[in-house]
Write an enzyme that holds these catalytic residues in place. Structure first.
Site, PDB file in Angstrom:
ATOM      1  N   TYR A  27       0.835  -1.215   0.000  1.00 18.14           N
ATOM      2  CA  TYR A  27       0.000   0.000   0.000  1.00 18.14           C
ATOM      3  C   TYR A  27       0.870   1.265   0.000  1.00 18.14           C
ATOM      4  O   TYR A  27       0.632   2.200  -0.778  1.00 18.14           O
ATOM      5  CB  TYR A  27      -0.912  -0.043   1.225  1.00 18.14           C
ATOM      6  CG  TYR A  27      -1.901   1.095   1.339  1.00 18.14           C
ATOM      7  CD1 TYR A  27      -3.077   1.106   0.600  1.00 18.14           C
ATOM      8  CD2 TYR A  27      -1.668   2.159   2.208  1.00 18.14           C
ATOM      9  CE1 TYR A  27      -3.993   2.145   0.725  1.00 18.14           C
ATOM     10  CE2 TYR A  27      -2.572   3.192   2.341  1.00 18.14           C
ATOM     11  CZ  TYR A  27      -3.740   3.183   1.599  1.00 18.14           C
ATOM     12  OH  TYR A  27      -4.635   4.212   1.718  1.00 18.14           O
TER      13      TYR A  27
ATOM     14  N   LYS B  25       1.125   4.156  -2.941  1.00 18.92           N
ATOM     15  CA  LYS B  25       0.797   5.570  -2.720  1.00 18.92           C
ATOM     16  C   LYS B  25       2.018   6.471  -2.973  1.00 18.92           C
ATOM     17  O   LYS B  25       1.863   7.602  -3.461  1.00 18.92           O
ATOM     18  CB  LYS B  25       0.261   5.761  -1.291  1.00 18.92           C
ATOM     19  CG  LYS B  25      -1.068   5.039  -1.036  1.00 18.92           C
ATOM     20  CD  LYS B  25      -2.176   5.517  -1.960  1.00 18.92           C
ATOM     21  CE  LYS B  25      -3.544   4.965  -1.576  1.00 18.92           C
ATOM     22  NZ  LYS B  25      -4.634   5.460  -2.435  1.00 18.92           N
TER      23      LYS B  25
END
Ligand SMILES: NC(=O)c1ccc[n+]([C@@H]2O[C@H](COP(=O)([O-])OP(=O)(O)OC[C@H]3O[C@@H](n4cnc5c(N)ncnc54)[C@H](O)[C@@H]3O)[C@@H](O)[C@H]2O)c1
Length: 246
Positions: free
Chosen positions: A154, A158
């Site tokens: 994740y 990002k």
């Protein structure tokens, strides 16, 4: 109204932050394309936007598919007349410590959060370039800036999204297209409600503002970046995190 008659497309807008963003942009006069894999909930968002007196359509799209992203932009322009604002919000987590993270956990998160944003962005800038105007806002995350144990996939997706934001800003500024990101801290949505109470309390103790953020806190930042109030701002990352990371 800051966005009168603009057309905005928000991915992952069936619930959570995406839905709040869509409703705030509609409140400011925009017509909306509501994109999600969950069509029933996307249709609920559409009803709420129509109740505000704006036009809205719901499209079932998996942002991992570049073909679906291309059709999504075409269908939006046909139904609503143009595409002025893209909000890449669809995102998922598959948290595990790095040594336990499977190839599938890695690929799935990268495909939705980073490739998905690229698919939608590439389809949208074709229309925006012709119009010589447009505005893209990518929903990144605090963990793309500071990392977080258990979120290798994740946080990398990002951080990648922030790189994509800056490159897009550089490539398209001369064509009147701006691209910025927001990096929310921990926001009270389905994504964070799954946390055990003690983990939540421990998290809140690290936030100088001593509370989780709300979807509305994030939506207000997106509205600023989507409006002419930020007309000289591009390639930036707006942190909305209660001071958790500075
Ligand atoms: N909640 C937080 O604390 C937080 C913090 C920082 C960043 N973010 C980011 O904000 C965004 C929204 O988060 P949220 O908390 O509202 O999440 P959420 O899970 O409540 O909503 C995400 C939406 O995206 C949709 N979606 C998932 N995969 C999709 C796909 N392949 N194609 C199309 N739609 C898809 C889901 O159906 C859902 O409606 C995400 O990008 C997330 O990473 C959230």
């Amino acid at each position: 109204m800051k966005l009168r008659d603009k057309v905005a497309l928000v991915t992952g807008a069936a619930q959570g932050i995406g839905k709040e963003v869509a409703l705030l942009l509609a409140n400011e006069g925009a017509n909306l394309a509501i994109i999600d894999v969950n069509l029933d909930s996307a249709n609920e968002t559409v009803k709420e936007i129509e109740a505000l007196g704006r036009k809205a359509i719901a499209l079932k799209v998996d942002v991992r598919s570049s073909d679906e992203a291309t059709s999504m932009v075409k269908d939006t322009v046909e139904a609503l007349g143009s595409l002025d604002i893209l909000v890449n919000n669809a995102g998922i987590t598959r948290d595990k410590l790095l040594l336990r993270m499977s190839d599938e956990d890695w690929d799935m998160v990268m495909d939705v959060n980073l490739k998905g944003a690229f698919n939608c962005l590439r389809a949208a800038v074709k229309v925006m370039s012709k119009a010589r105007s447009g505005n893209i806002i990518n929903i990144a995350s605090i963990v793309g800036l500071m990392g977080n144990a258990g979120q290798a996939n994740y946080s990398a997706s990002k951080a990648g999204l922030i790189g994509l934001t800056k490159t897009t800003a550089r490539e398209f500024a001369a064509r009147g297209i701006r691209c910025n990101a927001v990096a929310p801290g921990f926001i009270d949505t389905a994504m964070t409600q799954a946390m055990p109470d003690n983990a939540r309390e421990a998290l809140i103790s690290q936030i100088p503002s001593k509370r989780l953020g709300t979807s509305e806190d994030v939506a207000k930042g997106v509205l600023f970046l989507a409006s002419e109030d930020s007309s000289y701002i591009t390639g930036q990352v707006l942190s909305i995190n209660g001071g958790m990371y500075m």
